[in-house]
Design a protein around this motif. Sequence first.
Motif, PDB file in Angstrom:
ATOM      1  N   CYS A   1       0.844  -1.200   0.000  1.00  0.00           N
ATOM      2  CA  CYS A   1       0.000   0.000   0.000  1.00  0.00           C
ATOM      3  C   CYS A   1       0.876   1.246   0.000  1.00  0.00           C
ATOM      4  O   CYS A   1       2.103   1.174   0.001  1.00  0.00           O
ATOM      5  CB  CYS A   1      -0.931  -0.004   1.224  1.00  0.00           C
ATOM      6  N   ILE A   2       0.166   2.388   0.005  1.00  0.00           N
ATOM      7  CA  ILE A   2       0.839   3.686   0.000  1.00  0.00           C
ATOM      8  C   ILE A   2       0.239   4.539   1.114  1.00  0.00           C
ATOM      9  O   ILE A   2      -0.981   4.584   1.273  1.00  0.00           O
ATOM     10  CB  ILE A   2       0.663   4.410  -1.347  1.00  0.00           C
ATOM     11  N   VAL A   3       1.116   5.177   1.886  1.00  0.00           N
ATOM     12  CA  VAL A   3       0.652   6.150   2.866  1.00  0.00           C
ATOM     13  C   VAL A   3       1.026   7.529   2.333  1.00  0.00           C
ATOM     14  O   VAL A   3       2.141   7.758   1.882  1.00  0.00           O
ATOM     15  CB  VAL A   3       1.278   5.906   4.254  1.00  0.00           C
ATOM     16  N   SER A   4       0.063   8.450   2.346  1.00  0.00           N
ATOM     17  CA  SER A   4       0.284   9.797   1.810  1.00  0.00           C
ATOM     18  C   SER A   4      -0.083  10.838   2.856  1.00  0.00           C
ATOM     19  O   SER A   4      -1.129  10.744   3.509  1.00  0.00           O
ATOM     20  CB  SER A   4      -0.545  10.028   0.541  1.00  0.00           C
ATOM     21  N   TYR A   5       0.776  11.799   2.990  1.00  0.00           N
ATOM     22  CA  TYR A   5       0.533  12.949   3.857  1.00  0.00           C
ATOM     23  C   TYR A   5       0.044  14.086   2.963  1.00  0.00           C
ATOM     24  O   TYR A   5       0.684  14.443   1.974  1.00  0.00           O
ATOM     25  CB  TYR A   5       1.816  13.364   4.588  1.00  0.00           C
ATOM     26  N   LEU A   6      -1.092  14.675   3.342  1.00  0.00           N
ATOM     27  CA  LEU A   6      -1.728  15.701   2.510  1.00  0.00           C
ATOM     28  C   LEU A   6      -1.613  17.054   3.206  1.00  0.00           C
ATOM     29  O   LEU A   6      -2.178  17.263   4.282  1.00  0.00           O
ATOM     30  CB  LEU A   6      -3.197  15.365   2.266  1.00  0.00           C
ATOM     31  N   LYS A   7      -0.876  17.967   2.607  1.00  0.00           N
ATOM     32  CA  LYS A   7      -0.716  19.306   3.163  1.00  0.00           C
ATOM     33  C   LYS A   7      -1.554  20.296   2.362  1.00  0.00           C
ATOM     34  O   LYS A   7      -1.314  20.510   1.178  1.00  0.00           O
ATOM     35  CB  LYS A   7       0.760  19.724   3.134  1.00  0.00           C
ATOM     36  N   ASP A   8      -2.542  20.887   3.031  1.00  0.00           N
ATOM     37  CA  ASP A   8      -3.422  21.858   2.376  1.00  0.00           C
ATOM     38  C   ASP A   8      -2.689  23.198   2.244  1.00  0.00           C
ATOM     39  O   ASP A   8      -2.343  23.840   3.237  1.00  0.00           O
ATOM     40  CB  ASP A   8      -4.688  22.034   3.219  1.00  0.00           C
ATOM     41  N   ILE A   9      -2.436  23.599   1.006  1.00  0.00           N
ATOM     42  CA  ILE A   9      -1.736  24.874   0.764  1.00  0.00           C
ATOM     43  C   ILE A   9      -2.658  25.861   0.052  1.00  0.00           C
ATOM     44  O   ILE A   9      -2.193  26.785  -0.611  1.00  0.00           O
ATOM     45  CB  ILE A   9      -0.454  24.648  -0.059  1.00  0.00           C
ATOM     46  N   THR A  10      -3.963  25.659   0.194  1.00  0.00           N
ATOM     47  CA  THR A  10      -4.925  26.531  -0.481  1.00  0.00           C
ATOM     48  C   THR A  10      -4.754  27.983  -0.050  1.00  0.00           C
ATOM     49  O   THR A  10      -4.713  28.896  -0.884  1.00  0.00           O
ATOM     50  CB  THR A  10      -6.358  26.067  -0.187  1.00  0.00           C
ATOM     51  N   GLN A  11      -4.640  28.218   1.272  1.00  0.00           N
ATOM     52  CA  GLN A  11      -4.473  29.583   1.763  1.00  0.00           C
ATOM     53  C   GLN A  11      -3.141  30.170   1.316  1.00  0.00           C
ATOM     54  O   GLN A  11      -3.034  31.357   1.012  1.00  0.00           O
ATOM     55  CB  GLN A  11      -4.578  29.596   3.302  1.00  0.00           C
ATOM     56  N   GLN A  12      -2.138  29.288   1.290  1.00  0.00           N
ATOM     57  CA  GLN A  12      -0.824  29.746   0.825  1.00  0.00           C
ATOM     58  C   GLN A  12      -0.904  30.180  -0.633  1.00  0.00           C
ATOM     59  O   GLN A  12      -0.345  31.215  -1.019  1.00  0.00           O
ATOM     60  CB  GLN A  12       0.196  28.622   0.989  1.00  0.00           C
ATOM     61  N   LYS A  13      -1.602  29.387  -1.448  1.00  0.00           N
ATOM     62  CA  LYS A  13      -1.757  29.740  -2.859  1.00  0.00           C
ATOM     63  C   LYS A  13      -2.542  31.039  -3.010  1.00  0.00           C
ATOM     64  O   LYS A  13      -2.244  31.870  -3.879  1.00  0.00           O
ATOM     65  CB  LYS A  13      -2.476  28.611  -3.597  1.00  0.00           C
ATOM     66  N   LEU A  14      -3.553  31.207  -2.163  1.00  0.00           N
ATOM     67  CA  LEU A  14      -4.342  32.430  -2.212  1.00  0.00           C
ATOM     68  C   LEU A  14      -3.478  33.636  -1.857  1.00  0.00           C
ATOM     69  O   LEU A  14      -3.540  34.683  -2.515  1.00  0.00           O
ATOM     70  CB  LEU A  14      -5.530  32.326  -1.247  1.00  0.00           C
ATOM     71  N   ALA A  15      -2.634  33.460  -0.822  1.00  0.00           N
ATOM     72  CA  ALA A  15      -1.730  34.547  -0.428  1.00  0.00           C
ATOM     73  C   ALA A  15      -0.749  34.861  -1.549  1.00  0.00           C
ATOM     74  O   ALA A  15      -0.436  36.029  -1.816  1.00  0.00           O
ATOM     75  CB  ALA A  15      -0.982  34.167   0.846  1.00  0.00           C
ATOM     76  N   GLU A  16      -0.252  33.805  -2.221  1.00  0.00           N
ATOM     77  CA  GLU A  16       0.673  34.023  -3.339  1.00  0.00           C
ATOM     78  C   GLU A  16      -0.015  34.772  -4.476  1.00  0.00           C
ATOM     79  O   GLU A  16       0.587  35.629  -5.131  1.00  0.00           O
ATOM     80  CB  GLU A  16       1.205  32.680  -3.839  1.00  0.00           C
ATOM     81  N   LYS A  17      -1.292  34.441  -4.699  1.00  0.00           N
ATOM     82  CA  LYS A  17      -2.044  35.113  -5.753  1.00  0.00           C
ATOM     83  C   LYS A  17      -2.227  36.590  -5.428  1.00  0.00           C
ATOM     84  O   LYS A  17      -2.048  37.460  -6.298  1.00  0.00           O
ATOM     85  CB  LYS A  17      -3.404  34.435  -5.926  1.00  0.00           C
ATOM     86  N   ILE A  18      -2.563  36.869  -4.149  1.00  0.00           N
ATOM     87  CA  ILE A  18      -2.733  38.259  -3.724  1.00  0.00           C
ATOM     88  C   ILE A  18      -1.415  39.008  -3.847  1.00  0.00           C
ATOM     89  O   ILE A  18      -1.353  40.149  -4.315  1.00  0.00           O
ATOM     90  CB  ILE A  18      -3.264  38.317  -2.278  1.00  0.00           C
ATOM     91  N   HIS A  19      -0.330  38.325  -3.424  1.00  0.00           N
ATOM     92  CA  HIS A  19       0.993  38.931  -3.531  1.00  0.00           C
ATOM     93  C   HIS A  19       1.332  39.235  -4.985  1.00  0.00           C
ATOM     94  O   HIS A  19       1.890  40.301  -5.298  1.00  0.00           O
ATOM     95  CB  HIS A  19       2.039  37.994  -2.926  1.00  0.00           C
ATOM     96  N   GLN A  20       1.010  38.305  -5.873  1.00  0.00           N
ATOM     97  CA  GLN A  20       1.293  38.507  -7.301  1.00  0.00           C
ATOM     98  C   GLN A  20       0.493  39.678  -7.854  1.00  0.00           C
ATOM     99  O   GLN A  20       0.992  40.464  -8.666  1.00  0.00           O
ATOM    100  CB  GLN A  20       0.974  37.219  -8.071  1.00  0.00           C
ATOM    101  N   GLN A  21      -0.772  39.798  -7.394  1.00  0.00           N
ATOM    102  CA  GLN A  21      -1.605  40.913  -7.839  1.00  0.00           C
ATOM    103  C   GLN A  21      -1.019  42.248  -7.380  1.00  0.00           C
ATOM    104  O   GLN A  21      -0.998  43.225  -8.135  1.00  0.00           O
ATOM    105  CB  GLN A  21      -3.025  40.751  -7.313  1.00  0.00           C
ATOM    106  N   GLU A  22      -0.537  42.274  -6.096  1.00  0.00           N
ATOM    107  CA  GLU A  22       0.095  43.487  -5.594  1.00  0.00           C
ATOM    108  C   GLU A  22       1.353  43.807  -6.388  1.00  0.00           C
ATOM    109  O   GLU A  22       1.629  44.962  -6.728  1.00  0.00           O
ATOM    110  CB  GLU A  22       0.441  43.319  -4.104  1.00  0.00           C
ATOM    111  N   LYS A  23       2.125  42.755  -6.678  1.00  0.00           N
ATOM    112  CA  LYS A  23       3.357  42.930  -7.440  1.00  0.00           C
ATOM    113  C   LYS A  23       3.056  43.496  -8.826  1.00  0.00           C
ATOM    114  O   LYS A  23       3.746  44.391  -9.321  1.00  0.00           O
ATOM    115  CB  LYS A  23       4.086  41.589  -7.549  1.00  0.00           C
ATOM    116  N   GLU A  24       2.001  42.956  -9.463  1.00  0.00           N
ATOM    117  CA  GLU A  24       1.633  43.443 -10.793  1.00  0.00           C
ATOM    118  C   GLU A  24       1.147  44.892 -10.733  1.00  0.00           C
ATOM    119  O   GLU A  24       1.393  45.667 -11.663  1.00  0.00           O
ATOM    120  CB  GLU A  24       0.546  42.534 -11.377  1.00  0.00           C
TER     121      GLU A  24
END
Length: 555
Positions: free
Chosen positions: A128-151
């Motif tokens: 079998c396979i054991v997988s650890y799932l890290k939710d980075i949705t908020q991180q991606k949202l922050a990166e998107k906001i940062h990119q918008q500010e940068k633009e």
Amino acid sequence: MNGSEDNLNEKILSLQEKVNALEIRLQEVHHAFDAHPIPIIVYDFDNKIRNANTRAIKLFQSAPDEVYHDDFLRNSLSKRDLKKWDRYKHELLQEDQVSFEIKLLAKNGKPLNVVVTSLKIFYQGNDCIVSYLKDITQQKLAEKIHQQEKEKYQVILDAIPALVFIKDTENRIISINKAYEEATGLSKEDVLGKRLFDLTEHQDVVEKCWLDDLEVIETGVAKRNIIGPLFTDLQKWFITDKIPFTSSGGTISGIIGFSMNVTDRKNAEEALIRSEKKFRLLVETAPDGIVLGNMDGKFLDANKAFLNMVGYSLSELTELSYQDIVPEKWIAEIKKRIEVSVKTGSGSGVMEMEYFTKDGSVIPVLVSRWVMLDENGKPFQSGAYVKDLTVLKKAEELEKELLQKDKDQLENDLAAKNRELNTKVTQLIETNELVNGVISKLNDILEIDNEDKNRQINFVIKDLLNRGKDDLWAQFEITFGQIHPSFYNDLYREFPNLTTNERKLCAFLKMNLSTKDISSITHQTIRSIEVARFRLRKKMDLPRSSNLAKYLSHF
């Protein structure tokens, strides 16, 4: 028999205790698994989830029976991400661990950005396979906001006609504007993350740029009015200002540079300072004037440097227009340039002109204007960078005066030294003629037979010849070296294979001495001097048409 039964009972009891201990340990493991703060799932190679902790079920936003359904994983992934999931799953057959990023389709329909880290395990008798799932949705949202500010700030940077660039303490470029791309012919993809040393063959030019950067980084003091060639085109010249780029904690993390094209006027000065974070911070801290106005010429805002330059407060300035502080002779040219800017939507170039200050005095300034367009592409405001040239103009005048004084003094000193050298050369020639006369008379006496007398006279002749050579040359060389201190070094650098006598001959020719004079000083025949000159010309590879003495006068 009873003894055997007792031993068997003890073994059974011991085994039961081990089973109980294992069950307790298994419960602890299951509890730790379920209470783990990171979502964890265990699934087989058919993508059926065998186990999932509470965090994982919460992440999926589904009931446990839904999570353990055969098709749950397939339904939670897009076709593209399912292929990626299967690809990395099969890589575990060769790798110990894999990590990748996907999007999970939660029950509420919102995709979740998840980083999956997987390991291969043996679970309940199956691979079998054991997988650890890290939710980075908020991180991606922050990166998107940062990119918008940068633009957003990039739009401001791109509206500036000057070249704007930001570099870190390792000389890597981390930001540029549109004007930088257009001037250098390099795109953001070409330069971001790279050093100037990696972008050009003109290493001496970028080495000087880097030394200027280091000075700003190490001292924390802005360096202004740096004039030099563009590293991608040495025919273009720019004036550059560099200021420290500081982090939010106040640590210097690089430099911000602003460059204006001054190819047609290398001595023009223009200071364009930009903030590393906020445009307004740049305006308020800029050492040169920055002013905004409407399309009718009325002032709307200005930084402290501009207010100090003209002597007005901000409230006083906003009651005026540029026509109120500009002498009449400049008005027509300014209007013409503004009309061109409005038509083209670009800057009006650099203009050297004058301003009236509040006290009525006139100051020289260097002005660069540009227009700002609204969302419909129509001009609605204009801006200008203004440098006060008062100090520069005074410095130029003072420099001219000092240069003229230095020139006059040098000419006087050189004339005196030449007179001194000519006097010494004349004395040397006269002394040589005297020595030669004595030697001639002594040679006449030698014709009278007397062995002892002849031996003494020969000794005197040789002593006169040797002493004359050494003393005369030493006197000549001291005076010559005072007037032409770099002559021998320059000559050696160009012709390192010349002999000592050939270098002496060059010095005599530099003084424009005749062959007869050189013959007299060196006690050589005129023919010997002519042969030496011929050999010297040959070593220097000079054509017969070139004047040897004139050529040596340039050293």
